[in-house]
Design an enzyme around this catalytic site. Structure first.
Site, PDB file in Angstrom:
ATOM      1  N   GLU A  93       0.825  -1.200   0.000  1.00  0.00           N
ATOM      2  CA  GLU A  93       0.000   0.000   0.000  1.00  0.00           C
ATOM      3  C   GLU A  93       0.860   1.251   0.000  1.00  0.00           C
ATOM      4  O   GLU A  93       1.978   1.264   0.542  1.00  0.00           O
ATOM      5  CB  GLU A  93      -0.936  -0.001   1.216  1.00  0.00           C
ATOM      6  CG  GLU A  93      -2.001  -1.078   1.124  1.00  0.00           C
ATOM      7  CD  GLU A  93      -2.965  -1.060   2.300  1.00  0.00           C
ATOM      8  OE1 GLU A  93      -4.177  -1.183   2.064  1.00  0.00           O
ATOM      9  OE2 GLU A  93      -2.496  -0.946   3.455  1.00  0.00           O
ATOM     10  N   CYS A 106       3.778   8.561   1.029  1.00  0.00           N
ATOM     11  CA  CYS A 106       4.293   7.576   1.981  1.00  0.00           C
ATOM     12  C   CYS A 106       4.372   6.242   1.252  1.00  0.00           C
ATOM     13  O   CYS A 106       3.347   5.693   0.840  1.00  0.00           O
ATOM     14  CB  CYS A 106       3.374   7.481   3.198  1.00  0.00           C
ATOM     15  SG  CYS A 106       3.860   6.223   4.402  1.00  0.00           S
ATOM     16  N   CYS A 113       6.367  -7.194   7.065  1.00  0.00           N
ATOM     17  CA  CYS A 113       7.490  -6.705   7.869  1.00  0.00           C
ATOM     18  C   CYS A 113       7.863  -7.777   8.884  1.00  0.00           C
ATOM     19  O   CYS A 113       6.986  -8.424   9.469  1.00  0.00           O
ATOM     20  CB  CYS A 113       7.109  -5.409   8.588  1.00  0.00           C
ATOM     21  SG  CYS A 113       8.450  -4.677   9.561  1.00  0.00           S
ATOM     22  N   CYS A 117       6.399  -5.426  15.663  1.00  0.00           N
ATOM     23  CA  CYS A 117       5.943  -4.448  16.662  1.00  0.00           C
ATOM     24  C   CYS A 117       4.466  -4.704  16.969  1.00  0.00           C
ATOM     25  O   CYS A 117       3.651  -4.837  16.051  1.00  0.00           O
ATOM     26  CB  CYS A 117       6.149  -3.028  16.155  1.00  0.00           C
ATOM     27  SG  CYS A 117       7.875  -2.639  15.768  1.00  0.00           S
ATOM     28  N   CYS A 120       1.488  -2.500  15.406  1.00  0.00           N
ATOM     29  CA  CYS A 120       1.528  -2.213  13.966  1.00  0.00           C
ATOM     30  C   CYS A 120       0.860  -3.330  13.173  1.00  0.00           C
ATOM     31  O   CYS A 120       1.189  -4.513  13.337  1.00  0.00           O
ATOM     32  CB  CYS A 120       2.972  -2.049  13.517  1.00  0.00           C
ATOM     33  SG  CYS A 120       3.177  -1.740  11.749  1.00  0.00           S
ATOM     34  N   SER A 236      12.115   6.114   8.012  1.00  0.00           N
ATOM     35  CA  SER A 236      11.759   5.719   9.361  1.00  0.00           C
ATOM     36  C   SER A 236      12.257   4.303   9.620  1.00  0.00           C
ATOM     37  O   SER A 236      12.063   3.408   8.790  1.00  0.00           O
ATOM     38  CB  SER A 236      10.240   5.788   9.557  1.00  0.00           C
ATOM     39  OG  SER A 236       9.873   5.323  10.839  1.00  0.00           O
ATOM     40  N   HIS A 261       9.231   4.704  21.187  1.00  0.00           N
ATOM     41  CA  HIS A 261       7.993   4.174  21.775  1.00  0.00           C
ATOM     42  C   HIS A 261       8.080   3.743  23.235  1.00  0.00           C
ATOM     43  O   HIS A 261       7.061   3.313  23.793  1.00  0.00           O
ATOM     44  CB  HIS A 261       7.443   3.029  20.937  1.00  0.00           C
ATOM     45  CG  HIS A 261       7.310   3.344  19.483  1.00  0.00           C
ATOM     46  ND1 HIS A 261       6.742   4.519  19.023  1.00  0.00           N
ATOM     47  CD2 HIS A 261       7.689   2.655  18.373  1.00  0.00           C
ATOM     48  CE1 HIS A 261       6.771   4.536  17.703  1.00  0.00           C
ATOM     49  NE2 HIS A 261       7.348   3.417  17.287  1.00  0.00           N
ATOM     50  N   CYS A 389      -0.570   5.985  10.373  1.00  0.00           N
ATOM     51  CA  CYS A 389       0.641   5.344  10.872  1.00  0.00           C
ATOM     52  C   CYS A 389       0.320   4.025  11.550  1.00  0.00           C
ATOM     53  O   CYS A 389      -0.529   3.948  12.448  1.00  0.00           O
ATOM     54  CB  CYS A 389       1.332   6.290  11.857  1.00  0.00           C
ATOM     55  SG  CYS A 389       2.827   5.626  12.595  1.00  0.00           S
TER      56      CYS A 389
END
Length: 399
Positions: A93, A106, A113, A117, A120, A236, A261, A389
Site C-alpha cells: 500500500e 508515503c 514486515c 511491533c 503495527c 523511518s 515508543h 501510521c
C-alpha cells in the site's frame, strides 16, 4: 517470465539496453526523462521516440510491475491510499497526503514486515518479501501522477466539512468519533505541481532492505529524473543500529526518524522485539554517531498507548534520556539534537491496546517541553481508510 521493468533500470542500465538494441545512447536519456519527468506510463506516450523503438519497448519491457487494485480516499479527498498487487501476488500500500502547501507520499519498502511491533498492522503479516528499487520508485511515481490528475480536476481542497468521512470506491468508512487529532478544516490547496515530500514510512523496514531502498533514493533524487531534494525525503526505522551508522556515511542528507515508543528496555522489548538485538543504549549511540557525522537532527517517533507508555513518569524518563542521562540516571551532559513526534495510536484489528486520551497526550507532551525537548503531536490523516501510521496491512478482498 515477466518482462524486465524499466523502473528497475538506472540510466546506465538503459544506455546498455539501447546499445544492445543498436540505438544511440541519447535514446536512453529520452526514455529516462519520459519515465521520471513526464511520468509516462506507456511507451506509446513517448512520442519523441521512433515508433519502432516504442513498439519494441512495449513488446520486450514493462513500465513497472504494480497493478492498481483499489484506491480509497478520506479527508475530503486529500488523503488517498492505493492498494497494489505485485506480479507474484503479494500486495503493498501507498498513501498520498495533500496539504495546503505541500503533498507527501508515503511509500512501502517491503511487503509485510519482520519486525513484529505489537501496535503495527504490517508487523502482523510477517515479512513476505523485499521490494525491488523499481517497485519502490513506482509508488512515488504513482503518487506524482495521482496528484497531477487530482489537480487537473480543478478541485483545490476547499472541503465539505465531512473531514471524518472515509470513502472507498467499494464502500464507505466510519464517521469520526471525536477522538482524532485532526487539523482545522483544510485551506484551499495551491497548485503544487509535484510531490514535495517523500517518506519511507509505509509497509516494511527500509534499513532491512538497505541496498534496494538506497538505490531507489538515488533514483528519486537524480536531477535528471524526479529530482526530489534529499532533505525532502525521510526514512523511518525501528532502530537497526548498523543501518543508521551506514546511513550516516552516505552522501545524501535525507532525514532520519527512529521509532522509540518507550523510555526503558523492558517496555520497549515488550512492544518492539527488535530491542532485544538493539537495546536503547546501542540505539542512542548510533543516533549520536549519525548526528555527529551529519550535523542533522534526528526525530524520535513515540506511539502513545493508554496506560502502557503514556504516564508522566515515563515522559520524564524519556526527557532525561534524550537530554543526556544514562539508564542509571547519571547525567552525561550531552543532549541529543532531536525532536519527538508523539503519535496517538491508530486502531489495529485484534491488537489488545488502547489509544491514549487527549489529556494524557497533552500532559506527556508538556513534560517533554518543560524539560527542553522539542515535541509535537502528529496530526492524523486517513484513519477511516486504515491509511494512518501503523495501519497499512495490504487488505485485499479480491485475492
Amino acid at each position: 517470465m515477466p518482462k524486465p521493468s524499466l523502473y528497475d533500470m538506472n540510466l546506465a542500465d538503459l544506455e546498455t539496453l539501447m546499445r544492445g538494441w543498436g540505438q544511440p545512447a541519447f535514446r536512453a536519456r529520452q526514455i529516462y526523462r519520459q519515465l521520471y519527468v513526464n511520468l509516462a506510463a506507456n511507451p506509446a506516450a513517448m512520442t519523441d521516440l521512433p515508433l519502432t523503438l516504442r513498439d519494441r519497448l512495449s513488446a520486450e519491457t514493462s513500465i513497472g510491475g504494480l497493478r492498481l487494485v483499489r484506491t480509497q480516499t478520506s479527508d475530503d479527498g486529500l488523503t488517498r491510499k492505493a492498494l497494489f498487487a505485485l506480479p507474484d501476488g503479494v500486495v503493498v500500500e501507498t498513501v498520498l497526503m495533500i496539504y495546503a502547501d505541500r503533498a507527501t507520499a508515503c511509500v512501502s519498502t517491503q511487503a509485510g514486515c519482520a519486525m513484529g511491533c505489537v501496535f503495527c498492522a504490517t508487523g502482523k503479516l510477517g515479512l513476505l518479501r523485499n521490494l525491488s528499487p523499481g517497485e519502490i520508485v513506482e509508488q512515488a511515481l504513482w503518487a506524482s501522477r495521482e496528484l497531477r490528475a487530482w489537480q487537473g480536476t480543478g478541485d483545490r481542497g476547499q472541503g465539505t466539512g465531512d473531514r471524518g468521512q472515509g470513502t472507498d470506491r467499494a464502500a464507505g468508512g466510519p464517521q469520526d468519533d471525536g477522538s482524532r487529532w485532526v487539523a482545522d478544516a483544510p485551506a484551499p490547496v495551491q497548485q503544487l505541481g509535484r510531490i514535495s515530500n517523500l517518506v519511507f514510512m509505509g509497509m516494511g523496514e527500509p534499513l532491512a532492505n538497505y541496498d534496494r531502498w538506497w538505490e531507489s533514493v538515488q533514483r528519486l533524487h537524480d536531477p535528471q529524473g524526479l529530482n526530489m531534494g534529499a532533505r525532502s525525503m525521510t526514512v523511518s526505522t525501528v532502530g537497526l543500529a548498523q543501518g543508521i551508522r551506514r546511513l550516516a556515511g552516505e552522501g545524501l542528507p535525507i532525514n532520519l526518524a527512529i521509532s522509540l515508543h518507550a523510555p526503558d528496555d523492558a517496555l520497549r522489548s515488550a512492544l518492539m522485539p527488535i530491542n532485544d538485538r538493539f537495546p536503547i543504549g546501542d540505539l542512542l549511540d548510533a543516533a549520536r554517531e549519525y548526528i555527529d557525522t551529519t550535523g542533522r537532527r534526528v526525530s524520535f517517533e513515540y506511539v502513545l498507548l493508554q496506560g502502557q507508555n503514556d504516564q508522566p513518569h515515563q515522559a520524564l524518563a524519556l526527557a532525561k534520556l534524550l537530554r543526556g542521562h544514562t539508564a542509571d540516571g547519571a547525567n552525561r551532559g550531552v543532549p541529543l539534537l532531536c525532536h519527538v513526534n508523539l503519535i496517538p495510536w491508530n486502531p489495529v484489528p485484534g491488537a489488545p491496546l488502547g489509544r491514549s486520551e487527549h489529556a494524557r497526550v497533552r500532559a506527556f507532551q508538556q513534560v517533554l517541553v518543560d524539560y527542553g525537548v522539542a515535541c509535537t503531536v502528529r496530526v492524523e490523516r486517513g484513519v477511516e481508510i486504515a491509511a494512518a501510521c501503523g495501519q497499512l496491512a495490504g487488505a485485499n478482498d479480491e485475492r
